[in-house]
Design an enzyme around this catalytic site. Structure first.
Site, mmCIF file in Angstrom:
data_model
loop_
_atom_site.group_PDB
_atom_site.id
_atom_site.type_symbol
_atom_site.label_atom_id
_atom_site.label_comp_id
_atom_site.label_asym_id
_atom_site.label_seq_id
_atom_site.Cartn_x
_atom_site.Cartn_y
_atom_site.Cartn_z
ATOM 1 N N TYR A 42 -16.438 15.461 -16.622
ATOM 2 C CA TYR A 42 -17.135 14.073 -16.528
ATOM 3 C C TYR A 42 -18.256 13.911 -16.033
ATOM 4 O O TYR A 42 -17.787 14.402 -14.916
ATOM 5 C CB TYR A 42 -15.894 12.859 -16.382
ATOM 6 C CG TYR A 42 -15.788 11.319 -15.705
ATOM 7 C CD1 TYR A 42 -16.790 10.890 -16.693
ATOM 8 C CD2 TYR A 42 -16.234 11.299 -14.337
ATOM 9 C CE1 TYR A 42 -17.582 9.891 -16.374
ATOM 10 C CE2 TYR A 42 -16.784 9.772 -14.327
ATOM 11 C CZ TYR A 42 -16.824 8.747 -15.415
ATOM 12 O OH TYR A 42 -17.500 7.370 -15.136
ATOM 13 N N LYS A 97 -8.488 5.228 -19.635
ATOM 14 C CA LYS A 97 -8.658 5.716 -21.219
ATOM 15 C C LYS A 97 -7.642 5.233 -22.028
ATOM 16 O O LYS A 97 -7.134 4.084 -22.264
ATOM 17 C CB LYS A 97 -9.706 6.961 -20.796
ATOM 18 C CG LYS A 97 -10.672 7.092 -19.957
ATOM 19 C CD LYS A 97 -11.874 6.417 -20.014
ATOM 20 C CE LYS A 97 -12.506 6.183 -18.976
ATOM 21 N NZ LYS A 97 -12.780 7.374 -17.785
ATOM 22 N N ASP A 145 -7.859 17.947 -16.115
ATOM 23 C CA ASP A 145 -7.864 16.590 -16.511
ATOM 24 C C ASP A 145 -7.920 16.768 -18.276
ATOM 25 O O ASP A 145 -8.195 17.605 -18.487
ATOM 26 C CB ASP A 145 -9.430 16.539 -15.778
ATOM 27 C CG ASP A 145 -9.565 14.430 -16.845
ATOM 28 O OD1 ASP A 145 -9.702 14.144 -17.103
ATOM 29 O OD2 ASP A 145 -10.431 14.247 -16.214
ATOM 30 N N ARG A 157 0.974 -1.286 -0.012
ATOM 31 C CA ARG A 157 -0.025 -0.213 -0.244
ATOM 32 C C ARG A 157 0.672 1.264 -0.220
ATOM 33 O O ARG A 157 0.047 2.237 -1.089
ATOM 34 C CB ARG A 157 -1.198 -0.111 1.074
ATOM 35 C CG ARG A 157 -2.283 1.070 1.166
ATOM 36 C CD ARG A 157 -3.631 0.982 1.493
ATOM 37 N NE ARG A 157 -3.375 -0.153 2.936
ATOM 38 C CZ ARG A 157 -2.532 0.149 3.787
ATOM 39 N NH1 ARG A 157 -2.438 1.493 4.114
ATOM 40 N NH2 ARG A 157 -2.730 -0.212 5.507
#
Ligand SMILES: *Cc1c(COP(=O)(O)O)cnc(C)c1O
Length: 399
Positions: free
Chosen positions: A126, A216, A191, A72
């Site tokens: 988005y 994407k 973004d 982690r």
């Protein structure tokens, strides 16, 4: 003796970085493909030494020298992807997350942890990003504005200005230099999912934080979810601490696939963009299409509004896949008002230019003539406006 050729590396072109960044040590390791490290934990017989390293990480958020202690905290395979993406975006660092939304969440938490919970943002963005800001899930308060209103919307507790350009799903663009100027000392988050660093590097225009849904174009094959934030090392340190505390880490297998995806990113984006620009032209000339959105920066996304029922187009495609998401090698189409931006309140959606007749096309690597044939047949499955203004069905869906 120091070799000057290594001390002062020549700046490399993006296409070269795409296949080499994050892989510099492979020949020395005696391998050609990057190693995939799936370890969740890392053995050490020196607990006192580990304590020191953990203290150092907790105090600074700097990447650990040597093995990560626990997965982690860090992962060597994912770190290769982070190094490469930072190089492509022209930033000092990058920090990867489980998804684009996990990445945005970490940015918002990082700012909130400094008491800066207010965000100024420009619609459209988005749908789920819009929702995360609007719903106040993370204690965020948002002021929506147009680019001209940014300076006036900034308050003493504003921690972030957020824009998406080209924006999802209308492909609206903002002038990053003007926006950056309006931000003053407040960090600007861009973004960059749609443009990718191949077409636009927001850090060069003064954006402090560049966000990607790596799901994407960076992955590019529709088989990996991820998110990444490219930024300066100071902010990256805060993000690593947030990631460690909240756990939104990228799986190493995803890190491996994303690094591989980057190597073909320039070729994929350029090829798909050429096809997208061609399709945008053909759609603009088509009497069944009311309006086409294609950004100046280019890219492989095309949005268009139809005169008829957009649901008929979605139901009519055969080669193109009717599915949300974007940036894959194959072409996808979706209806933003029903899917990607469904979670945004209807009034806000419409005000942001997301009309009920808008369709969003993510152009892949197929041949343009095959794509056009599929699109034009799907468009025929919906009524066209005749000269006298009445609607008629141009051909039945008979395939
Ligand atoms: C998909 C998307 C996101 C969210 O990313 P996930 O990986 O789905 O969490 C954020 N921004 C843009 C522009 C997107 O298209």
């Amino acid at each position: 003796m120091e070799n000057e050729a290594f001390a002062a590396p020549v700046p490399r072109a993006l296409a070269t970085e795409a296949v080499h960044a994050g892989r510099e040590d492979l020949a020395r390791l005696g391998v050609h493909a990057p190693p995939l490290d799936l370890s969740t934990t890392y053995p050490s017989y020196d607990a006192a030494g580990e304590a020191e390293r953990i203290d150092e990480f907790a105090a600074t958020g700097a990447r650990l020298e040597g093995p990560p202690v626990y997965a982690r905290l860090d992962n060597p395979t994912t770190a290769r992807f982070e190094t490469a993406l930072a190089r492509l975006e022209g930033t000092e660092s990058a920090v990867a997350f489980a998804s684009g939304m996990a990445a945005l969440t970490a940015v918002l938490l990082a700012r909130a942890s400094q008491g800066l919970r207010h965000v100024v943002a420009v619609r459209p963005i988005y749908g789920c990003s819009d929702h995360l800001l609007s719903a106040g899930l993370l204690g965020t308060e948002v002021t929506w504005t147009d680019p001209a209103g940014i300076a006036a919307a900034i308050r003493p507790d504003t921690g972030l200005v957020m824009v998406e350009t080209p924006a999802n799903p209308t492909l609206a663009e903002v002038d990053l230099r003007a926006v950056r100027h309006a931000c003053g000392a407040v960090p600007l988050l861009v973004d960059n999912t749609f443009a990718t660093p191949v077409l636009q590097r927001p850090a060069e225009h003064g954006a402090r934080i560049v966000l990607h849904s790596a799901t994407k174009y960076l992955g590019g094959h529709g088989d990996v979810m991820g998110g990444v934030v490219a930024c300066d090392e100071e902010f990256a340190r805060t993000l690593r601490l947030v990631r460690f505390a909240t756990g939104g880490i990228l799986h190493p297998m995803a890190g491996y696939l994303l690094l591989r995806g980057l190597s073909t990113l320039p070729v994929r984006v350029r090829a798909a963009s050429t096809t997208a620009a061609d399709l945008a032209c053909r759609l603009s000339a088509d009497p069944r299409v009311a309006r086409v959105h294609y950004p100046r920066v280019g890219g492989a996304m095309v949005s268009f509004e139809v005169y008829g029922d957009p649901h008929h187009v979605i139901a009519g495609v055969r080669l193109i896949t009717p599915a949300v998401s974007l940036g894959s090698v194959d072409t996808l189409i979706q209806h933003p008002a029903s899917i990607s931006h469904r979670i945004v309140a209807e009034g806000d959606r419409r005000a942001a230019g997301v009309s009920d007749r808008l369709l969003r096309l993510s152009v892949g690597l197929e041949d343009v003539e095959d794509l056009w044939r599929d699109l034009t047949e799907a468009l025929s499955a919906q009524p066209v406006r005749t000269r006298n203004g009445s609607a008629r069905l141009s051909s039945p869906v008979a395939r």
